[in-house]
Structure formats: C-alpha cells, structure tokens
Design an enzyme around this catalytic site. Structure first.
Site, PDB file in Angstrom:
ATOM      1  N   GLY A   1     -20.056  45.148  15.689  1.00 41.96           N
ATOM      2  CA  GLY A   1     -19.250  46.257  15.161  1.00 41.96           C
ATOM      3  C   GLY A   1     -20.116  47.313  14.499  1.00 41.96           C
ATOM      4  O   GLY A   1     -19.644  48.070  13.647  1.00 41.96           O
ATOM      5  N   GLY A   2     -21.378  47.397  14.916  1.00 41.84           N
ATOM      6  CA  GLY A   2     -22.320  48.355  14.310  1.00 41.84           C
ATOM      7  C   GLY A   2     -22.107  49.786  14.752  1.00 41.84           C
ATOM      8  O   GLY A   2     -22.848  50.679  14.349  1.00 41.84           O
TER       9      GLY A   2
ATOM     10  N   SER B   1     -19.294  51.472  14.147  1.00 36.10           N
ATOM     11  CA  SER B   1     -18.208  52.121  13.398  1.00 36.10           C
ATOM     12  C   SER B   1     -18.192  51.626  11.957  1.00 36.10           C
ATOM     13  O   SER B   1     -18.641  50.513  11.659  1.00 36.10           O
ATOM     14  CB  SER B   1     -16.866  51.764  14.074  1.00 36.10           C
ATOM     15  OG  SER B   1     -15.782  52.331  13.365  1.00 36.10           O
ATOM     16  N   GLY B   2     -17.678  52.460  11.074  1.00 40.32           N
ATOM     17  CA  GLY B   2     -17.333  52.048   9.712  1.00 40.32           C
ATOM     18  C   GLY B   2     -18.397  51.267   8.979  1.00 40.32           C
ATOM     19  O   GLY B   2     -19.555  51.695   8.853  1.00 40.32           O
ATOM     20  N   ILE B   3     -18.015  50.105   8.477  1.00 41.32           N
ATOM     21  CA  ILE B   3     -18.904  49.281   7.663  1.00 41.32           C
ATOM     22  C   ILE B   3     -20.143  48.849   8.465  1.00 41.32           C
ATOM     23  O   ILE B   3     -21.270  48.892   7.967  1.00 41.32           O
ATOM     24  CB  ILE B   3     -18.126  48.054   7.119  1.00 41.32           C
ATOM     25  CG1 ILE B   3     -17.154  48.513   6.016  1.00 41.32           C
ATOM     26  CG2 ILE B   3     -19.073  46.980   6.597  1.00 41.32           C
ATOM     27  CD1 ILE B   3     -16.184  47.442   5.532  1.00 41.32           C
ATOM     28  N   GLY B   4     -19.933  48.452   9.715  1.00 42.16           N
ATOM     29  CA  GLY B   4     -21.064  48.004  10.542  1.00 42.16           C
ATOM     30  C   GLY B   4     -22.089  49.110  10.737  1.00 42.16           C
ATOM     31  O   GLY B   4     -23.298  48.880  10.670  1.00 42.16           O
TER      32      GLY B   4
ATOM     33  N   TYR C   1      -4.573  37.658   8.488  1.00 39.13           N
ATOM     34  CA  TYR C   1      -5.914  38.239   8.353  1.00 39.13           C
ATOM     35  C   TYR C   1      -6.600  37.656   7.103  1.00 39.13           C
ATOM     36  O   TYR C   1      -7.772  37.253   7.159  1.00 39.13           O
ATOM     37  CB  TYR C   1      -5.755  39.755   8.257  1.00 39.13           C
ATOM     38  CG  TYR C   1      -6.988  40.539   7.904  1.00 39.13           C
ATOM     39  CD1 TYR C   1      -8.000  40.749   8.838  1.00 39.13           C
ATOM     40  CD2 TYR C   1      -7.135  41.103   6.629  1.00 39.13           C
ATOM     41  CE1 TYR C   1      -9.119  41.504   8.502  1.00 39.13           C
ATOM     42  CE2 TYR C   1      -8.251  41.852   6.303  1.00 39.13           C
ATOM     43  CZ  TYR C   1      -9.239  42.052   7.238  1.00 39.13           C
ATOM     44  OH  TYR C   1     -10.350  42.795   6.917  1.00 39.13           O
TER      45      TYR C   1
HETATM   46  P1  NAD Z   1     -13.802  49.633  12.089  1.00 39.11           P
HETATM   47  O1  NAD Z   1     -12.529  49.597  12.863  1.00 39.11           O
HETATM   48  O2  NAD Z   1     -14.368  50.944  11.648  1.00 39.11           O
HETATM   49  O3  NAD Z   1     -14.932  48.821  12.835  1.00 39.11           O
HETATM   50  C1  NAD Z   1     -14.671  47.600  13.459  1.00 39.11           C
HETATM   51  C2  NAD Z   1     -15.766  47.387  14.460  1.00 39.11           C
HETATM   52  O4  NAD Z   1     -15.568  46.158  15.130  1.00 39.11           O
HETATM   53  C3  NAD Z   1     -15.804  48.475  15.521  1.00 39.11           C
HETATM   54  O5  NAD Z   1     -17.157  48.817  15.694  1.00 39.11           O
HETATM   55  C4  NAD Z   1     -15.273  47.800  16.763  1.00 39.11           C
HETATM   56  O6  NAD Z   1     -15.886  48.308  17.938  1.00 39.11           O
HETATM   57  C5  NAD Z   1     -15.718  46.389  16.516  1.00 39.11           C
HETATM   58  N1  NAD Z   1     -14.908  45.431  17.258  1.00 39.11           N
HETATM   59  C6  NAD Z   1     -13.580  45.178  17.128  1.00 39.11           C
HETATM   60  N2  NAD Z   1     -13.206  44.242  18.000  1.00 39.11           N
HETATM   61  C7  NAD Z   1     -14.316  43.890  18.701  1.00 39.11           C
HETATM   62  C8  NAD Z   1     -14.588  42.984  19.734  1.00 39.11           C
HETATM   63  N3  NAD Z   1     -13.636  42.189  20.235  1.00 39.11           N
HETATM   64  N4  NAD Z   1     -15.848  42.903  20.220  1.00 39.11           N
HETATM   65  C9  NAD Z   1     -16.844  43.688  19.726  1.00 39.11           C
HETATM   66  N5  NAD Z   1     -16.668  44.554  18.723  1.00 39.11           N
HETATM   67  C10 NAD Z   1     -15.404  44.664  18.233  1.00 39.11           C
HETATM   68  O7  NAD Z   1     -13.524  48.683  10.836  1.00 39.11           O
HETATM   69  P2  NAD Z   1     -14.279  48.461   9.439  1.00 39.11           P
HETATM   70  O8  NAD Z   1     -13.327  48.838   8.394  1.00 39.11           O
HETATM   71  O9  NAD Z   1     -15.642  49.018   9.465  1.00 39.11           O
HETATM   72  O10 NAD Z   1     -14.350  46.858   9.465  1.00 39.11           O
HETATM   73  C11 NAD Z   1     -15.551  46.115   9.590  1.00 39.11           C
HETATM   74  C12 NAD Z   1     -15.347  44.749   8.963  1.00 39.11           C
HETATM   75  O11 NAD Z   1     -15.052  44.881   7.584  1.00 39.11           O
HETATM   76  C13 NAD Z   1     -14.192  43.958   9.579  1.00 39.11           C
HETATM   77  O12 NAD Z   1     -14.563  42.593   9.673  1.00 39.11           O
HETATM   78  C14 NAD Z   1     -13.085  44.133   8.557  1.00 39.11           C
HETATM   79  O13 NAD Z   1     -12.171  43.081   8.598  1.00 39.11           O
HETATM   80  C15 NAD Z   1     -13.888  44.150   7.267  1.00 39.11           C
HETATM   81  N6  NAD Z   1     -13.233  44.773   6.115  1.00 39.11           N
HETATM   82  C16 NAD Z   1     -12.868  46.087   6.122  1.00 39.11           C
HETATM   83  C17 NAD Z   1     -12.269  46.645   4.989  1.00 39.11           C
HETATM   84  C18 NAD Z   1     -11.859  48.106   4.929  1.00 39.11           C
HETATM   85  O14 NAD Z   1     -11.140  48.492   3.978  1.00 39.11           O
HETATM   86  N7  NAD Z   1     -12.285  48.960   5.847  1.00 39.11           N
HETATM   87  C19 NAD Z   1     -12.020  45.857   3.863  1.00 39.11           C
HETATM   88  C20 NAD Z   1     -12.402  44.520   3.895  1.00 39.11           C
HETATM   89  C21 NAD Z   1     -13.017  43.986   5.022  1.00 39.11           C
END
Ligand code: NAD
Length: 250
Positions: free
Chosen positions: A13-14, A16-19, A150
């Site tokens: 998930g690198g 987008s977002g956190i990754g 979740y």
């Molecule tokens: P995001 O939607 O921006 O990124 C999610 C990433 O996961 C994307 O890069 C997407 O391509 C990838 N992904 C999803 N399904 C996939 C699959 N089957 N195979 C390969 N890649 C896949 O979300 P984010 O908010 O950056 O979330 C990243 C992590 O942080 C997640 O595990 C999420 O549960 C966790 N998280 C997020 C928050 C928040 O508020 N944003 C809070 C707590 C935890």
C-alpha cells in the site's frame, strides 16, 4: 539524514496515504526498495516522486502467488530485504447485523490474512535481524460505530506483532505495530461523500486533543524509528500514534 542508509524495504500500500508517507520518510533516511499496490496510476505517480531508489510492483496482497512474486522480484533486484511494512488494508463499514459472509471474508482477507501471508512469504527473502512493521488502527481499542469487524481484524494484527516476534526470535527479526488514529489519507474518499470530506476531517480535528488529525508523515517518522537500529530493544510492541484520540478525545 541516513538512519536507514542502504536498507531495503517493501511497503505494501506504498502508493497511497500512510504507506506513501512511510515510503517518503524511508527515502529521506536513505532507504531503497519497493512499493506494492493495485492501482497502476498511483503506483506510477508515487514511484516517480520517490525517485530512482524505489520501484513499484503491482500486486494484490490477498493473493499468495502475488506476494511470492513481490518478494522474489525485490530480492532479485536489491539482493536482500531488511524491512517489511504490512500496511495495505482498509475499513469495511457495517454492523454485525449488516455485514454478510462475503463482506466478512473480504474484510478479514484484506486486513488480517494479507498481513499473515505478507510476513510468511517475505520471510525466506528477509535478512536475520530485520524489522517488520505492521499497521493496526485505534478502532481496535474503541468501539467506533460500524467499525466492528475492521476493529476486530486490527486487534488481531496488534496481537500478530507479539506472536510473530515470538515465532521469529531465533532469527532476531523484530515485529512491532503502529496504531494510527484518524489520519488524512485518500481512504476518506471511500467512506464519505466528496462534498462532506472537509467537514468530516474538521470534526475529527475538533475532538482531537492535538487539534488536528494525523498526517501520513506522523506515521512515516514512527516507522523510520521502528525500522532503524534506534528501536533495537523493541519487539512485539505497539506504538499508538493517534494525537491522543483513543484515550483523551473530547
Ligand atoms: P489508503 O486507501 O490511502 O491506502 C490503502 C493502500 O492499500 C492503497 O495503496 C491501496 O492500493 C492498498 N491496497 C488496498 N487493497 C489492496 C490489495 N488487495 N492489494 C494491494 N494493495 C492494496 O488508506 P490509508 O488510510 O493510507 O490506510 C493505510 C493503512 O492504515 C490501512 O491498513 C488502514 O487500515 C490503516 N489505518 C488508517 C487510518 C486512517 O485514518 N487513514 C487509521 C488507522 C489505520
């Protein structure tokens, strides 16, 4: 800054977002490696921003053959793997009354099964003494409305940090978990109508003791610490990076 100089990292998930925030902070600290995701467009734009030390691999983390391909390709390209960040995941909104069997399987596959097999498939290619970082969620600690399944998956991910660390003691591989609170990422777009996103973010910011929601860089900087030798005495640990949201929110 070179706390991760020459370390090779795989970040699911690198793209987008956190990754992506983690990948950027890793790159700032001298790391190289791979971002993994499914969206070819964001994979290409993210890797272009990261520069020549990173490559992108399109793969589905719920597919075991894809995971094997990711680690084999990484090892062929970089010769070793020092850090794995199992970050890909995402929420499923619904209650015990509404999420059906297909929804259950999808949520658990993405948030739990994928983490287990990302680690299992990465292990044969990983150096002894490496660092594995899992991404939990503060939904594991509080019953936020409609995040039941979740939250349960993420609670198990937090347990995995302890269990995996125990399993991997002989290889001196440390496994720790970062638990973010609400963080500013494109994930909002999946749950909130576009015209309401800013208002929802402002609402979260207003109840946060810190007065703001998290940024991907907040999680990225914590991941740098866990990936580096600065955290060599930590394994099986959870770092709550939530601006005080979980236990101190107004
Ligand atoms: P995001 O939607 O921006 O990124 C999610 C990433 O996961 C994307 O890069 C997407 O391509 C990838 N992904 C999803 N399904 C996939 C699959 N089957 N195979 C390969 N890649 C896949 O979300 P984010 O908010 O950056 O979330 C990243 C992590 O942080 C997640 O595990 C999420 O549960 C966790 N998280 C997020 C928050 C928040 O508020 N944003 C809070 C707590 C935890």
């Amino acid at each position: 800054m070179s706390r991760l100089k020459n370390k090779v990292a795989v970040i699911t998930g690198g793209n987008s977002g956190i990754g992506f925030g983690i990948a950027q902070e890793f790159e700032n600290e001298g790391a190289k490696g791979v971002i993994v995701g499914r969206n070819q467009e964001t994979l290409a734009s993210s890797v272009a921003q990261l520069g020549d030390n990173f490559i992108a691999i399109n793969a589905d983390v719920t597919n075991l053959a894809d995971l094997e391909r990711v680690f084999k390709q990484t090892s062929e390209k970089f010769g070793k793997i020092d850090v794995i960040v199992a970050n890909a995941g995402g929420g499923a909104v619904g209650t015990v009354a509404t999420i059906d069997e297909a929804g259950y399987d999808k949520t658990m596959d993405l948030n739990l099964k994928s983490v287990y097999f990302t680690v299992q498939k990465g292990l044969p290619y990983m150096n002894d003494g490496g660092s594995i970082i899992l991404i939990g969620s503060n939904a594991a600690h509080r019953a936020y409305p409609s995040f039941t399944l979740y939250g349960a998956a993420k609670a198990a991910v937090i347990y995995f940090a302890k269990g995996f660390s125990s399993d991997l003691l002989d290889r001196k591989i440390r496994v720790n978990v970062i638990t973010p609170g609400t963080t500013d990422t494109p994930a909002f777009e999946k749950f909130v109508p576009a015209e309401q996103i800013e208002a929802v973010k402002q609402h979260y910011a207003s109840v946060m003791p810190t007065g703001r929601i998290g940024q991907p860089s907040d999680i990225g900087k914590t991941a740098v610490f866990l990936a580096s030798d600065d955290s060599s005495f930590m394994l099986g640990a959870e770092l709550l990076v939530d601006g005080g949201m979980t236990y101190l929110a107004k």
